[in-house]
Design an enzyme around this catalytic site. Structure first.
Site, PDB file in Angstrom:
ATOM      1  NE  ARG A 167       0.150   1.307   3.529  1.00  0.00           N
ATOM      2  CZ  ARG A 167       1.484   1.925   3.718  1.00  0.00           C
ATOM      3  NH1 ARG A 167       2.431   1.479   4.125  1.00  0.00           N
ATOM      4  NH2 ARG A 167       1.012   3.498   4.056  1.00  0.00           N
TER       5      ARG A 167
ATOM      6  CB  ALA B  25      -0.080   6.699  -3.993  1.00  0.00           C
TER       7      ALA B  25
ATOM      8  NE  ARG C 293      -6.723   0.525  -1.681  1.00  0.00           N
ATOM      9  CZ  ARG C 293      -5.898   0.795  -1.099  1.00  0.00           C
ATOM     10  NH1 ARG C 293      -4.892   0.925  -0.544  1.00  0.00           N
ATOM     11  NH2 ARG C 293      -6.716   1.660   0.080  1.00  0.00           N
TER      12      ARG C 293
ATOM     13  CD  GLN D 253      -2.800   2.053   7.171  1.00  0.00           C
ATOM     14  OE1 GLN D 253      -3.564   2.160   8.218  1.00  0.00           O
ATOM     15  NE2 GLN D 253      -3.687   1.372   6.023  1.00  0.00           N
TER      16      GLN D 253
ATOM     17  CG  ASP E 223      -3.105   7.618  -1.056  1.00  0.00           C
ATOM     18  OD1 ASP E 223      -3.300   8.088   0.352  1.00  0.00           O
ATOM     19  OD2 ASP E 223      -2.615   6.476  -1.242  1.00  0.00           O
TER      20      ASP E 223
ATOM     21  CG  ASN F 174      -2.890  10.648   3.274  1.00  0.00           C
ATOM     22  OD1 ASN F 174      -1.925   9.858   2.475  1.00  0.00           O
ATOM     23  ND2 ASN F 174      -2.450  11.344   4.383  1.00  0.00           N
TER      24      ASN F 174
END
Lengths: 344, 344
Positions: free
Chosen positions: B48, B50, B89, B195, B236, B246
């Site tokens: 994960r 970007a 995604r 995260q 992102d 984001n």
């Protein structure tokens, strides 16, 4: 309506309370028979919410004298146990107020041990009965704020589980529902202990009020999209100027409400106001163990050795609060409606 | 420096990537040999961030042609698999950019199957090598923002685990440390998938940068106490006007930063900018399963039947961002330094 705790039996009885750490998985009552167990239950949050721990403290005073018949022994037991109960958690002021009220009762009397203990129990039951009434009055005072079609956000749990009655913030929602209004509640999950996800969602579901749980950090996104019309939270202590300590994250919500011009209300009975403090800066903020943050995932998401901070409360300045919903209506500083004349 | 993913072997090789869903408990590499497994890994967030999923997508194109020798078959496989990889995604634009770059490569060529596949692999490896360089340049561009004694907050993970190199936001911290500055990082845990608690804490601990994890909702409390000097997050997707999507919760942090006059920076390479979009309102926001919110506690804290919303991203408006830290320095809209001349 569910009842967070209650006294069972006569002066040699005990307290039966929902173990809130186990909700919503199981609905189990704890039987508390002595003050040490009550203190432990308060500390581990089996009972929580400022008004509810005020009631628990009052019952704890009764438990401290359980089985005693001699007035001197009763007084000695209270002298020994009341300070410990009073200190079990630092932020919610109801705990202090109710312990002090129990102490004043015995200081002024000249009764036998058993008479004293009956008076103590009577007083503790009165405290819960009064809290029940305060909750209803808060609901009535705030109900009109919730509009038909409204989307209301709340943080943590300020419901029946947090009080001796049907709640503070959630009482407003219950009263709005009774008044026939249809609305939705967004419940912040309220990390670390998830009182929003576990307790508020459970209570509102039981009351058939539509509720959606979000992660705390998603609140901003909903505000930005215009999906929140109103915020109502409880409080653990309100200072003379209206600054309000409440569950960690309340201040973050208040900041979001301010930036998005959404009204933010505190719902709390007069027993949660502390007129001995000028501002919220004087309210002690409990720092709890980092283990509470860590344990949420079975396997422990935080690497060993990493520091964790876990403040349990924060303070929302009065300037961010549109109104304080109390048993005397929606009031403003300096709160003449509820301020004891003798204070300050 | 740890490496989130890498290609192993020649054109018939595979991708080795850290399974980020397992960190910090175990550091395990996944061996990905086909595009379906790569898409699944992207969807479940084993990889994960970007820039990292941009690199993963490029390698995914190589995997789609594994074992093929005929140019027609190679092209057919890409026609079939690239759209699926591109759609794995919705929010991070690097995924689109890198898939499109791989496609452009083959569209323009007239090579044999094996030559084509060598070119694809070369391009994918170049994409990672370039990302590595972009990360270093972002670190250099932003390092001076981190002051000696500073307290910097970041959200989610924008580190080595999120990129093909050493990160975006965290690269700024790594560069500041290399420059001899001592500072502390506050890592939002970043619900629902943690995260911050799992990945950022792990990365910074390895790099010997002091880090403290907090629950997302505690950030306001720290801002109010003046304990945060600077915020740096990744992104992102950044729109033409600077609006930045984001990880969910970034917007909440940006609101707090604005209210407390703390500078808020986005760190992102030019590959994360989407000049085809005028504003952030056009960025698609992924809504993920409510199960992600639910599963954090082993026993499931949310009562059955309660609705859960789980938006994975939010958009921070450009007005709240003090600067965009890119490989070309700290820049401002309209981003002439990185805007392709042909666009708009």
């Amino acid at each position: 309506m569910i009842e967070a705790l209650r006294w069972v039996g006569d002066r040699d009885g005990h307290v039966s309370m929902i173990d809130q750490t186990r909700l919503p998985d199981v609905l189990i009552d704890l039987e508390i028979t002595n003050p040490d167990d009550m203190i432990a239950a308060i500390r581990r949050l089996s009972v929580r919410g400022a008004p509810a721990i005020g009631v628990a403290a009052a019952y704890g005073a009764c438990l401290a004298t359980r089985g005693l018949t001699d007035a001197v022994e009763v007084r000695a037991a209270l002298d020994r146990e009341l300070p410990k109960i009073r200190d079990s958690r630092p932020t919610a002021v109801n705990l202090h107020h109710m312990v002090d009220r129990m102490r004043r009762l015995i200081d002024a009397s000249d009764l036998t041990g058993c008479e004293l203990r009956d008076r103590l129990l009577q007083e503790a039951c009165s405290i819960q009965a009064e809290d029940r009434e305060l909750c209803l009055m808060i609901g009535r005072a705030g109900a009109a704020l919730v509009k038909d079609g409204g989307r209301v956000l709340t943080h943590c749990n300020a419901g029946a589980l947090a009080t001796g009655g049907q709640g503070t913030a959630l009482s407003v929602f219950y009263a709005a529902k009774d008044a026939g209004r249809r609305f939705e509640v967004v419940a912040d999950e309220t990390r670390p202990l998830l009182q929003g996800a576990r307790l508020t969602a459970w209570e509102l579901q039981k009351a058939e009020i539509p509720v959606t749980v979000i992660c705390d950090n998603a609140a901003g996104h909903l505000f930005a999209r215009g999906e929140i019309d109103l915020v109502v939270t409880g409080a653990d202590r309100v200072a003379s100027n209206g600054d309000a300590a409440n569950k960690i994250g309340t201040y973050t919500v208040a900041c979001l409400a301010q930036l998005h011009n959404v009204p933010f209300y505190i719902a709390a009975p007069s027993t949660t106001f502390d007129f001995s403090l000028a501002t919220g800066a004087e309210i002690p903020i409990e720092e709890r163990s980092g283990d509470e943050v860590w344990r949420v995932s079975g396997s422990g998401p935080i690497p060993d050795g990493v520091k964790v901070r876990n403040p349990a409360f924060d303070v929302t300045p009065a300037s961010m609060v549109k109104g304080w919903i109390t048993e005397k209506g929606i009031i403003q500083p300096p709160f003449a409606e509820i301020r004891p004349e003798a204070t300050r």
